[in-house]
Design an enzyme around this catalytic site. Structure first.
Site, PDB file in Angstrom:
ATOM      1  N   CYS A   2       0.776  -1.261  -0.122  1.00 56.65           N
ATOM      2  CA  CYS A   2      -0.238  -0.069   0.216  1.00 56.65           C
ATOM      3  C   CYS A   2       0.817   1.163   0.746  1.00 56.65           C
ATOM      4  O   CYS A   2       1.437   1.340   1.002  1.00 56.65           O
ATOM      5  CB  CYS A   2      -0.866   0.521   1.300  1.00 56.65           C
ATOM      6  SG  CYS A   2      -1.801   1.247   1.446  1.00 56.65           S
TER       7      CYS A   2
ATOM      8  N   HIS B 156      -6.998   1.784   1.730  1.00 54.88           N
ATOM      9  CA  HIS B 156      -6.142   2.903   3.444  1.00 54.88           C
ATOM     10  C   HIS B 156      -7.529   4.116   3.353  1.00 54.88           C
ATOM     11  O   HIS B 156      -7.644   4.496   2.188  1.00 54.88           O
ATOM     12  CB  HIS B 156      -4.786   3.226   2.501  1.00 54.88           C
ATOM     13  CG  HIS B 156      -4.827   3.097   4.094  1.00 54.88           C
ATOM     14  ND1 HIS B 156      -2.855   2.674   4.694  1.00 54.88           N
ATOM     15  CD2 HIS B 156      -4.282   4.682   4.869  1.00 54.88           C
ATOM     16  CE1 HIS B 156      -2.584   3.534   5.232  1.00 54.88           C
ATOM     17  NE2 HIS B 156      -3.359   4.495   5.699  1.00 54.88           N
TER      18      HIS B 156
ATOM     19  N   HIS C 195      -7.874   7.526   3.500  1.00 51.20           N
ATOM     20  CA  HIS C 195      -7.741   9.179   3.094  1.00 51.20           C
ATOM     21  C   HIS C 195      -8.781   9.373   2.217  1.00 51.20           C
ATOM     22  O   HIS C 195      -9.880   8.930   1.420  1.00 51.20           O
ATOM     23  CB  HIS C 195      -5.868   8.446   1.629  1.00 51.20           C
ATOM     24  CG  HIS C 195      -6.910   7.896   0.478  1.00 51.20           C
ATOM     25  ND1 HIS C 195      -7.316   6.576   0.276  1.00 51.20           N
ATOM     26  CD2 HIS C 195      -7.252   8.847  -1.115  1.00 51.20           C
ATOM     27  CE1 HIS C 195      -7.827   6.340  -1.103  1.00 51.20           C
ATOM     28  NE2 HIS C 195      -7.778   7.812  -1.452  1.00 51.20           N
TER      29      HIS C 195
ATOM     30  N   ASN D 234     -14.057  10.196  -1.158  1.00 50.49           N
ATOM     31  CA  ASN D 234     -14.413   9.122  -1.717  1.00 50.49           C
ATOM     32  C   ASN D 234     -14.141   7.505  -0.446  1.00 50.49           C
ATOM     33  O   ASN D 234     -13.143   7.095  -1.261  1.00 50.49           O
ATOM     34  CB  ASN D 234     -13.843   8.975  -2.970  1.00 50.49           C
ATOM     35  CG  ASN D 234     -14.169  10.114  -3.878  1.00 50.49           C
ATOM     36  OD1 ASN D 234     -15.522  10.756  -3.604  1.00 50.49           O
ATOM     37  ND2 ASN D 234     -13.442  10.089  -5.126  1.00 50.49           N
TER      38      ASN D 234
HETATM   39 ZN   LIG Z   1      -2.256   1.224   3.788  1.00 42.91          ZN
END
Ligand SMILES: [Zn+2]
Length: 364
Positions: free
Chosen positions: A71, A186, A188, A175
């Site tokens: 990620c 993740h 964000h 979103n």
């Molecule tokens: Zn992550």
């Protein structure tokens, strides 16, 4: 809140936000072999609707492809290098590596003012906001203290990006969910600094101007007063914030959250408003996750509306939160009427939606 600004290997800015007195060492270098990218986006004006459309078809530069299982928003740990070089962080914000808008576009894209070909460079900025270092968390799972740190980061970005030359409007949003097209799980969000006023805000500003001309009053102050006088669509009322389903909601479940004292943008919130926000917003997100009889997280869009420089007297900071899910397993698609005509058809009455959003309140 403590803020530390650093640079990534390709020159992009990375900013760490830490709660007061808890900042660790932020002096980590980005060790990835990144070449700077060139943004060639342009903004064209539709001569028929007057809307601005960003065309970001050309993106150059060598791409650094991290393996799919790594990620890019997790901290850099155990030899895995991500967009955040530190082995831990609280909230991290960085410039998007392949932005739709970038200040550098001004050097590569020519301005054209001729009729039917109005074009300006896409000279804005796109940032990614990592809400937490925990990959499997969600915004709704944050503590109030962590959510407050995100609010402070959004506020900082609003102040700093609004001050950049040519920036007209700063838009913070999240979103959430694969149904919305999110590819990174993740938690964000993003911040867009637009070099123009967005179409929806143009419309809203015209409505506020018309309301002032007709009544002598502010549209949003009257709107909040009307919600409180007709509480059937109010979902959550705090001392400083009011959340309600709008009278003419476009989406199956849609909530608008306003500070009771009007302010043009996040920088205008006072300490009492800032202190109450995390509890109210987290409760709204948790209710969204309980709306449907399923363990699948509710996909949503959470959008901060902030007043552009020329509209600070009449517009009001608020957040619009909505889901495209109608019922378990069914999504609301923007089809012929919505996509073709901007004419929304909503299958859930706003009063029913508000009732349901009160029903799923956190108890105890
Ligand atoms: Zn992550």
């Amino acid at each position: 809140m403590q803020k530390t600004t650093t640079k990534l290997a390709d020159g992009r800015e990375l900013i760490y936000f830490d709660a007061d007195g808890t900042a660790a060492d932020r002096n980590y270098s980005d060790l990835r072999p990144l070449e700077p990218t060139t943004a060639l986006s342009e903004i064209r004006r539709d001569p028929v609707t007057g809307d601005h459309v960003t065309v970001a078809a050309h993106r150059q530069g060598r791409t650094y492809h991290p393996p799919a299982d790594e990620c890019p928003l997790c901290p850099s740990r155990d030899g895995r290098l991500s967009e955040v070089p530190a082995p831990e962080y609280q909230v991290a914000v960085f410039e998007n590596r392949f932005p739709s808008l970038a200040l550098g576009a001004a050097e590569h894209v020519a301005t054209d003012r001729t009729a039917f070909h109005e074009t300006v460079p896409g000279a804005g900025r796109c940032e990614v906001v990592c809400f937490t270092p925990e990959h499997d968390a969600s915004f709704a799972s944050l503590t109030e203290q962590k959510a407050r740190l995100v609010l402070d980061a959004w506020t900082d970005r609003t102040a700093e990006l609004s001050a950049l030359p040519g920036i007209e409007q700063v838009y913070c949003f999240e979103n959430r969910g694969v149904e919305i097209g999110v590819t990174l799980a993740h938690p964000h969000g993003q911040v867009y600094a637009f070099p123009f006023v967005t179409p929806r805000t143009v419309k809203t500003a015209a409505a506020a101007t018309a309301h002032r001309a007709a009544t002598g009053r502010n549209l949003f102050e009257d709107l909040i007063a009307d919600q409180l006088a007709h509480p059937e669509r109010v979902v959550l009322a705090g001392e400083h914030w009011t959340a309600f389903v709008p009278f003419a909601a476009r989406w199956p479940y849609e909530v608008h959250l306003y500070p009771n004292r009007r302010t043009p943008d996040l920088t205008g919130l006072d300490e009492a408003q800032r202190a109450e926000f995390p509890g109210i917003y987290l409760e709204l997100l948790r209710r969204f996750d309980r709306l449907f009889d399923t363990d699948a997280p509710t996909p949503y869009i959470s959008a901060w509306h902030q007043a552009p420089a020329g509209h600070r007297d009449e517009l009001a900071l608020h957040l619009e939160l909505f889901t495209i899910r109608r019922t378990v397993g069914k999504l609301k698609f923007l089809a012929g009427t919505e996509s073709g005509m901007d004419a929304f058809m909503n299958d859930v009455s706003p009063e029913q939606a508000a009732h349901r959003l009160r029903e799923v309140a956190t108890h105890g």
